[in-house]
Design a protein around this motif. Structure first.
Motif, short mmCIF file in Angstrom:
data_model
loop_
_atom_site.label_atom_id
_atom_site.label_comp_id
_atom_site.label_asym_id
_atom_site.label_seq_id
_atom_site.Cartn_x
_atom_site.Cartn_y
_atom_site.Cartn_z
N PHE A 180 0.85 -1.20 0.00
CA PHE A 180 0.00 0.00 0.00
C PHE A 180 0.88 1.24 0.00
O PHE A 180 0.64 2.19 -0.75
CB PHE A 180 -0.89 0.03 1.25
N ALA A 181 1.90 1.22 0.87
CA ALA A 181 2.75 2.40 0.98
C ALA A 181 3.57 2.59 -0.28
O ALA A 181 3.76 3.72 -0.75
CB ALA A 181 3.66 2.27 2.20
N GLU A 182 4.06 1.50 -0.85
CA GLU A 182 4.87 1.62 -2.06
C GLU A 182 4.04 2.15 -3.22
O GLU A 182 4.55 2.86 -4.08
CB GLU A 182 5.44 0.25 -2.44
N ALA A 183 2.78 1.79 -3.24
CA ALA A 183 1.92 2.24 -4.33
C ALA A 183 1.35 3.63 -4.06
O ALA A 183 0.57 4.14 -4.85
CB ALA A 183 0.78 1.25 -4.54
N ASN A 184 1.74 4.24 -2.94
CA ASN A 184 1.24 5.57 -2.57
C ASN A 184 -0.27 5.61 -2.50
O ASN A 184 -0.91 6.57 -2.93
CB ASN A 184 1.70 6.64 -3.56
N MET A 231 0.67 -1.00 -8.38
CA MET A 231 -0.23 -1.71 -7.47
C MET A 231 -0.48 -3.13 -7.98
O MET A 231 -0.46 -4.09 -7.21
CB MET A 231 -1.54 -0.94 -7.38
N PHE A 232 -0.70 -3.27 -9.31
CA PHE A 232 -0.92 -4.61 -9.87
C PHE A 232 0.30 -5.48 -9.66
O PHE A 232 0.18 -6.66 -9.31
CB PHE A 232 -1.23 -4.54 -11.36
N ALA A 233 1.49 -4.90 -9.89
CA ALA A 233 2.72 -5.69 -9.75
C ALA A 233 2.89 -6.15 -8.31
O ALA A 233 3.21 -7.32 -8.06
CB ALA A 233 3.91 -4.85 -10.20
#
Lengths: 397, 249
Positions: free
Chosen positions: A229-233, A270-272
């Motif tokens: 979640f955090a990586e995808a902002n 997010m998909f990745a």
């Protein structure tokens, strides 16, 4: 028959490659595979934006987009045409080259991460022994692009957003990667295909060996998901683009199709991440129980992927945004210790050979760590009446 | 414990998500072009001109007195008075607006024109779908665009329209009664004049007939004279309704 349906895309690819000369066969294979993945995930991006808007609307008891196409599902096409035909404004004081390159530099590594995701049995674009390493290496370079965008725009908001994004992404990169180490330890390989195969049910077993079905796997999955979640902002970690504070964060000065590229990179990321979570913890393309093996493997993968995307949307429709110090506290004081603790727990689990002894040991350790760390994070906060030293009716009781 | 709040939150949004597909009452959205919320009676947008009957060219209540033009704070009204007159609803000849323009891009919907109008001729409309491709010409409304039948006014402001309609009906009735009384008085006077000597009789009745152009009445036979006096007498009574015919001498 079931095997044929399972391998239908593999056979199609093989038929196509057989028709062309041997010299160009690898190129054709690569082009067709990448084109298929890009097209598929591009379409998924479009549909996800619509479903997200409709889903969040329903969570807020609204209707959501329902005008373009059947039930509004062609809204993404209208949005795409709009962003394509909009004027591309570049600020006069911006660093034009970097400003131009930033969206590309963001999208390219995100797309690269799809190379190592196994979409089904024998369906992976690039079968490398260090697939997991490649995934994180490619994924981590998006931070550079984010900072390129924030810096080159020469805008205070975009710089602030970029700083926030860098701080957040680097902080969460640690639990993001550490939570996967346990999986690597158990599977004994960095290859994504190997990790998936290690989670398949052995002959004679009715339940698959998904990492999710172990106590440490569940904990690592949750950590991985939160870090994703955090990586995808994405909400609740959408500080880098918090609309109410810094308008759009690092891509505030982008318009038209470049803005859409940022948007697309965010969703593809997010998909990745979801695909990697499926691969590492949800058994990739394997069925949860051996009795369901007849369902094609790619259906399993995409079903799990869509379920995770739905979870992403659900959480976005639920949570408010964290404060910056809460964000940092959560990463460094909660997720990182827990991720580190998982490593010895996995080692013990491996030594005990799983089973009831593994459960007996791992579950209390992880639960105790969760409760204690959680209490340390939020428990010490006491709610009391605020004391105004220089105003009001004096010192509050 | 950490994480309980987010589970509760997810349960709440999940309930909303599923509930919104089963419970229509949850969805409060009004899908505007197809569904509309009924407008409040007090809602107002821009002024329009009321006309009686179906033909705006005949029934326009406006008499081009230009009070609204003078009172309009942003001066968005432009009126040109007609050269000739035509009868109003009481039968009295009145001027009418040859040109009546309202620039609704200037109008601020203050309703002052409505409040100063002594003839109930200008009222506030509720039409808010006024978008146009031409922001200058398209927003300058002329007399024909502004004219709306009284039925439209009755529909959007039923209470106010009912009150105005009864008042105007009363006025008309009073005017008709007065006209009839006048005509009777005149007929009586004419009969008296015809009966008496033509030159010597200078009664109040004859004087009363003077301003309405019934001067030749004494010389003619009573029947046609009274018939011709009727419309004229009716018109003559209106501007100073309380004054007696004799008072005008």
């Amino acid at each position: 028959m079931a095997a044929n349906v399972d391998q239908i895309f593999v056979h199609l690819m093989q038929m196509m490659v057989d028709r062309v000369p041997d010299a160009v066969a690898p190129w054709v294979r690569a082009a067709v595979g990448v084109g298929a993945v890009l097209g598929l995930f591009g379409l998924l991006f479009g549909l996800t934006t619509v479903c997200e808007r409709k889903g969040i609307a329903r969570m807020q008891n609204r209707l959501g987009p329902n005008r373009v196409g059947p039930f509004g599902f062609l809204q993404f096409a209208a949005d795409g045409i709009k962003s394509l035909t909009k004027e591309d404004v570049v600020p006069r004081s911006a660093d034009r080259v970097v400003h131009y390159l930033a969206p590309l530099a963001l999208l390219t590594p995100v797309v690269l991460t799809f190379l190592v995701l196994p979409f089904g049995r024998n369906m992976v674009l690039m079968h490398v022994d260090t697939g997991l390493l490649f995934f994180f290496a490619a994924g981590a370079s998006t931070e550079l692009a984010v900072f390129m965008a924030g810096w080159s725009s020469r805008n205070k908001y975009s710089l602030l957003g970029a700083m926030r994004a860098i701080a957040q992404m680097i902080s969460y990169e640690l639990p993001f990667i550490l939570s996967t180490v346990g999986v690597v330890m158990i599977a004994g390989t960095l290859s994504t295909v190997g990790i998936v195969e290690s989670q398949a049910a052995r002959p004679g077993e009715w339940l698959a060996r998904w990492n999710l079905f172990t106590p440490w796997g569940l904990a690592a999955f949750l950590l991985f998901l939160i870090a994703a979640f955090a990586e995808a902002n994405r909400s609740p970690f959408d500080l880098p683009e918090g609309e109410s504070e810094i308008v759009a964060g690092y891509f505030i000065e982008y318009s038209g199709f470049k803005f859409a590229l940022f948007f697309m990179a965010e969703y593809l990321g997010m998909f990745a991440s979801s695909g990697m979570a499926v691969t590492l913890f949800l058994g990739g393309w394997t069925a949860p129980v051996a009795a369901l093996d007849w369902i094609p493997s790619w259906l399993w993968f995409f079903g799990k992927l869509l379920a995770l995307i739905a979870l992403f949307i659900w959480v976005r429709g639920t949570t408010p945004r964290l404060r910056m110090d809460q964000l940092m506290d959560f990463a460094w004081k909660f997720m990182l210790p827990l991720a580190l603790l998982i490593l010895p727990v996995v080692a013990v689990w491996h030594y005990l050979g799983g089973g009831w002894r593994g459960w007996l040991f791992c579950t209390p350790v992880l639960a105790a760590a969760y409760v204690l760390l959680g209490r340390a994070l939020v428990g010490r906060r006491r709610i009391q009446r605020r004391v105004y030293r220089y105003a009001g009716e004096g010192v509050a009781s | 414990m950490l994480g309980v709040g987010i589970i509760k939150g997810l349960a709440e949004t999940g309930r909303n998500f599923i509930g919104s597909y089963f419970d229509r009452d949850r969805l409060v959205t009004v899908e505007y072009p197809e569904q509309r919320v009924p407008l409040r009676e007090n809602f107002r947008q821009f002024p329009f001109l009321v006309h009686d009957g179906q033909d705006a060219a005949i029934g326009l209540r406006c008499v081009a007195c230009q009070i609204c033009e003078k009172e309009c704070p942003p001066q968005c009204i432009y009126i040109e008075k007609s050269k000739d007159k035509k009868p109003d609803h009481l039968g009295k000849p009145q001027f009418f607006p040859a040109v009546f323009n309202i620039d609704i891009s200037v109008c601020m919907s203050c309703q002052i024109c409505v409040e100063v109008c002594p003839f109930d001729a200008i009222k506030m409309d509720q039409d808010f779908e006024l978008s146009t491709a031409d922001r200058f010409g398209g927003l300058l409304l002329g007399k024909t665009q502004l004219a709306r039948p009284n039925t439209h006014f009755q529909r959007i402001h039923p209470r106010e329209a009912a009150e105005i309609d009864t008042r105007r009906a009363d006025e008309r009735q009073k005017a008709e009664a007065k006209a009839k009384a006048d005509a009777e008085a005149k007929a009586k006077a004419a009969a008296a004049a015809a009966a008496g000597t033509a030159a010597a009789t200078t009664t109040a009745a004859v004087d009363a007939a003077k301003p309405v152009g019934a001067r030749p009445a004494p010389t003619t036979v009573p029947g046609p004279a009274s018939a011709r006096a009727l419309p004229g007498a009716g018109a003559g009574t209106v501007p100073a309704a309380p004054s007696e015919p004799g008072g005008q001498v």
